[in-house]
Design an enzyme around this catalytic site. Sequence first.
Site, PDB file in Angstrom:
ATOM      1  N   LYS A 187       0.887  -1.176   0.000  1.00 16.88           N
ATOM      2  CA  LYS A 187       0.000   0.000   0.000  1.00 16.88           C
ATOM      3  C   LYS A 187       0.918   1.217   0.000  1.00 16.88           C
ATOM      4  CE  LYS A 187      -1.936   3.075   2.059  1.00 16.88           C
ATOM      5  NZ  LYS A 187      -1.674   4.509   1.708  1.00 16.88           N
ATOM      6  N   GLY A 240       6.674   4.837   8.440  1.00 18.87           N
ATOM      7  CA  GLY A 240       5.895   6.072   8.423  1.00 18.87           C
ATOM      8  C   GLY A 240       5.957   6.748   9.774  1.00 18.87           C
ATOM      9  N   SER A 241       4.899   7.459  10.104  1.00 23.00           N
ATOM     10  CA  SER A 241       4.926   8.231  11.353  1.00 23.00           C
ATOM     11  C   SER A 241       4.711   7.327  12.564  1.00 23.00           C
ATOM     12  CB  SER A 241       3.844   9.305  11.311  1.00 23.00           C
ATOM     13  OG  SER A 241       2.581   8.692  11.195  1.00 23.00           O
ATOM     14  N   THR A 242       5.186   7.788  13.695  1.00 19.27           N
ATOM     15  CA  THR A 242       5.006   7.044  14.946  1.00 19.27           C
ATOM     16  C   THR A 242       3.523   6.905  15.272  1.00 19.27           C
ATOM     17  OG1 THR A 242       7.176   7.611  15.797  1.00 19.27           O
ATOM     18  CG2 THR A 242       5.469   7.206  17.438  1.00 19.27           C
ATOM     19  N   GLY A 245       2.085   4.214  13.177  1.00 26.19           N
ATOM     20  CA  GLY A 245       2.658   2.956  13.678  1.00 26.19           C
ATOM     21  C   GLY A 245       1.861   2.435  14.875  1.00 26.19           C
ATOM     22  N   GLU A 263       8.944   0.871  11.306  1.00 27.89           N
ATOM     23  CA  GLU A 263      10.085   1.792  11.216  1.00 27.89           C
ATOM     24  C   GLU A 263       9.451   3.171  11.199  1.00 27.89           C
ATOM     25  OE1 GLU A 263      12.254   4.461  10.265  1.00 27.89           O
ATOM     26  OE2 GLU A 263      12.440   3.661   8.235  1.00 27.89           O
TER      27      GLU A 263
HETATM   28  P1  NDP Z   1       1.895   8.499   7.666  1.00 32.93           P
HETATM   29  O1  NDP Z   1       2.497   7.748   8.779  1.00 32.93           O
HETATM   30  O2  NDP Z   1       0.508   9.016   7.845  1.00 32.93           O
HETATM   31  O3  NDP Z   1       1.892   7.607   6.325  1.00 32.93           O
HETATM   32  C1  NDP Z   1       2.621   6.446   6.104  1.00 32.93           C
HETATM   33  C2  NDP Z   1       1.730   5.371   5.483  1.00 32.93           C
HETATM   34  O4  NDP Z   1       0.698   4.990   6.414  1.00 32.93           O
HETATM   35  C3  NDP Z   1       1.007   5.829   4.221  1.00 32.93           C
HETATM   36  O5  NDP Z   1       0.907   4.765   3.310  1.00 32.93           O
HETATM   37  C4  NDP Z   1      -0.337   6.224   4.773  1.00 32.93           C
HETATM   38  O6  NDP Z   1      -1.394   6.284   3.855  1.00 32.93           O
HETATM   39  C5  NDP Z   1      -0.588   5.152   5.810  1.00 32.93           C
HETATM   40  N1  NDP Z   1      -1.582   5.570   6.793  1.00 32.93           N
HETATM   41  C6  NDP Z   1      -1.892   6.833   7.177  1.00 32.93           C
HETATM   42  N2  NDP Z   1      -2.889   6.833   8.083  1.00 32.93           N
HETATM   43  C7  NDP Z   1      -3.225   5.539   8.267  1.00 32.93           C
HETATM   44  C8  NDP Z   1      -4.200   4.895   9.063  1.00 32.93           C
HETATM   45  N3  NDP Z   1      -5.029   5.574   9.853  1.00 32.93           N
HETATM   46  N4  NDP Z   1      -4.276   3.541   9.007  1.00 32.93           N
HETATM   47  C9  NDP Z   1      -3.456   2.841   8.188  1.00 32.93           C
HETATM   48  N5  NDP Z   1      -2.538   3.393   7.396  1.00 32.93           N
HETATM   49  C10 NDP Z   1      -2.401   4.730   7.440  1.00 32.93           C
HETATM   50  O7  NDP Z   1       2.813   9.693   7.291  1.00 32.93           O
HETATM   51  P2  NDP Z   1       2.342  11.085   6.657  1.00 32.93           P
HETATM   52  O8  NDP Z   1       2.343  10.907   5.220  1.00 32.93           O
HETATM   53  O9  NDP Z   1       1.062  11.599   7.226  1.00 32.93           O
HETATM   54  O10 NDP Z   1       3.462  12.055   7.184  1.00 32.93           O
HETATM   55  C11 NDP Z   1       3.292  12.691   8.446  1.00 32.93           C
HETATM   56  C12 NDP Z   1       4.557  12.696   9.217  1.00 32.93           C
HETATM   57  O11 NDP Z   1       4.970  11.353   9.446  1.00 32.93           O
HETATM   58  C13 NDP Z   1       5.751  13.312   8.514  1.00 32.93           C
HETATM   59  O12 NDP Z   1       5.758  14.678   8.594  1.00 32.93           O
HETATM   60  C14 NDP Z   1       6.868  12.674   9.256  1.00 32.93           C
HETATM   61  O13 NDP Z   1       7.082  13.322  10.462  1.00 32.93           O
HETATM   62  C15 NDP Z   1       6.372  11.281   9.509  1.00 32.93           C
HETATM   63  N6  NDP Z   1       6.848  10.326   8.501  1.00 32.93           N
HETATM   64  C16 NDP Z   1       7.868   9.547   8.830  1.00 32.93           C
HETATM   65  C17 NDP Z   1       8.395   8.687   7.908  1.00 32.93           C
HETATM   66  C18 NDP Z   1       9.548   7.818   8.230  1.00 32.93           C
HETATM   67  O14 NDP Z   1      10.231   7.363   7.312  1.00 32.93           O
HETATM   68  N7  NDP Z   1       9.794   7.531   9.471  1.00 32.93           N
HETATM   69  C19 NDP Z   1       7.885   8.603   6.544  1.00 32.93           C
HETATM   70  C20 NDP Z   1       6.742   9.436   6.305  1.00 32.93           C
HETATM   71  C21 NDP Z   1       6.272  10.258   7.265  1.00 32.93           C
HETATM   72  P3  NDP Z   1      -1.789   7.723   3.214  1.00 32.93           P
HETATM   73  O15 NDP Z   1      -1.277   7.590   1.868  1.00 32.93           O
HETATM   74  O16 NDP Z   1      -3.246   7.910   3.256  1.00 32.93           O
HETATM   75  O17 NDP Z   1      -1.135   8.779   4.029  1.00 32.93           O
END
Ligand code: NDP
Length: 493
Positions: A187, A240-242, A245, A263
């Site tokens: 995804k 992705g974000s904490t 996670g 991660e």
């Molecule tokens: P997210 O954690 O929201 O997104 C990462 C993934 O999770 C995307 O595929 C996203 O889908 C999915 N996701 C989002 N919400 C949900 C949910 N409720 N249930 C299941 N899956 C979900 O990151 P963001 O894009 O919102 O970025 C926000 C902040 O997160 C950044 O500013 C940064 O601080 C942090 N981040 C950290 C990363 C890392 O590598 N550690 C990478 C990206 C972000 P969707 O496409 O809808 O968002």
Amino acid sequence: MPADFRSLIPTLSYRNQAFINGKYVAAASGKTFDCVSPIDGKVLTHVAECDAEDVNRAVAAARAVFEKGSWSACHPGKRKKVMLKFADLMQKHKDELALLETLDMGKPISASAGGDIPGSIQAIQWYAEAADKVYDEISPYRPDSVSLITREPIGVVAAVVPWNYPLMMTSWKLGPALATGNSVIVKPAEQSPLTALRIAELAAEAGIPDGVLQVLPGFGETAGQALGRHMDVDMIAFTGSTQVGKYFLRYAGESNMKHVSLETGGKSPNIVFADAGDLDRIAKVSADGVFYNAGQSCNAPTRILVQDTIRDEFIALVAKHAKPWVPADPLDPNTAMGAVVDADQMSRVLGYIEAGRNEGATVAAGGSQVRKDTGGAYIEPTVFSDVTNSMKIAQEEIFGPVVVAVSFKDEAEAVRLASDSIYGLQANLWTRDVSRAHKLSRQLKAGTVVVNNVWGSDITNPFGGYKQSGIGRDKSLHAMDKYCQVKNTYIQL
Ligand code: NDP
């Protein structure tokens, strides 16, 4: 590398449908969402908006092929061969993949073509090679028995990945998950689905059976959540974000207790002692580490902790080395820093810059949106001085081209400040004192400690975090274990 990637744009054909069971298909609902380029704010294509029904279809296909065994139970040498062919096809289409990544996500073409795409191909190759080289074990058990410890693929793995390194994060999951025999559903982030969609057909062309690699573009709250709560998904591999996670831990707890590897975020300390040596060079490496990928790297050294005796000198040097990272056209091969991923992320980052000013920190460089006339999302490289570690800009992951500098007096204070964070992904440390380097490396609570540098990433090294930076490790042979069940079989002789 082509001299002008722009000339390739008319040749692109976007894969914008879901890839389910070996075919591109529309979302069951028929819905699509706009895929917007942050380079100029224009719509590139309309992408299938998958939701729970598409997830059900993909999981059913993934389960069926897993139980059939054509990938999960084949000779590992066959998986190796097919994955190497998959990597070769990615290599053949590397310029197209690099261009898609840049258009979709806004990073400079030099980074896509020189970093992300080669890194993604290498991850698939490296795990392909590992597929038939990792042995199982026999434990030192009773002499009248044989105790076998074997690894079996977990089953259906959902990889939910972010937008900062779209294909590379996908490949870090695909490599070990496919090599160990799992069926994987990717995804991608809504901001950057194009490269994952493109490689799906390359995987099929290479011979990965239908249902083993599927891609479901869509939103986190619908498609992502449906995967997280699905009773027949055996594992979530997330970057992705904490905050999100933690949602996956909840989804797992409220459904089938699926395995969850995370991660997540970082706010990596970059500790600079007065004895570190050439401060100009260290400031340059530190600035490069932050501003690469416009600061959108989870392990970026965004929290400088500098010894008070060299504070002003060092911050001035970092501000000097921030200047060349001025945002420019991502399609120009000379551009070092491109756009941030979208207008929302730009507002978020500018909100943090405003919060820093309001809390009393000083902007030593940058601080503004630029290139407004392009319609894209661009922010200057920004350096904050006069920061205390309790400020929002020192505690929260900004995920943009922003670095903060906090000063410390001695070793004990450096370690205390470094640890004063919910994160523990990476810590960087500059000193010429070898005892101090060893002692502090042990004390720093981080999955990766880098001494006298900020770059330490390689496919051979495990990557992941302490504390709220995650659970489990990507990369290296360690990552293969997390995609496996460990089975113990006793045989009485
Ligand atoms: P997210 O954690 O929201 O997104 C990462 C993934 O999770 C995307 O595929 C996203 O889908 C999915 N996701 C989002 N919400 C949900 C949910 N409720 N249930 C299941 N899956 C979900 O990151 P963001 O894009 O919102 O970025 C926000 C902040 O997160 C950044 O500013 C940064 O601080 C942090 N981040 C950290 C990363 C890392 O590598 N550690 C990478 C990206 C972000 P969707 O496409 O809808 O968002």
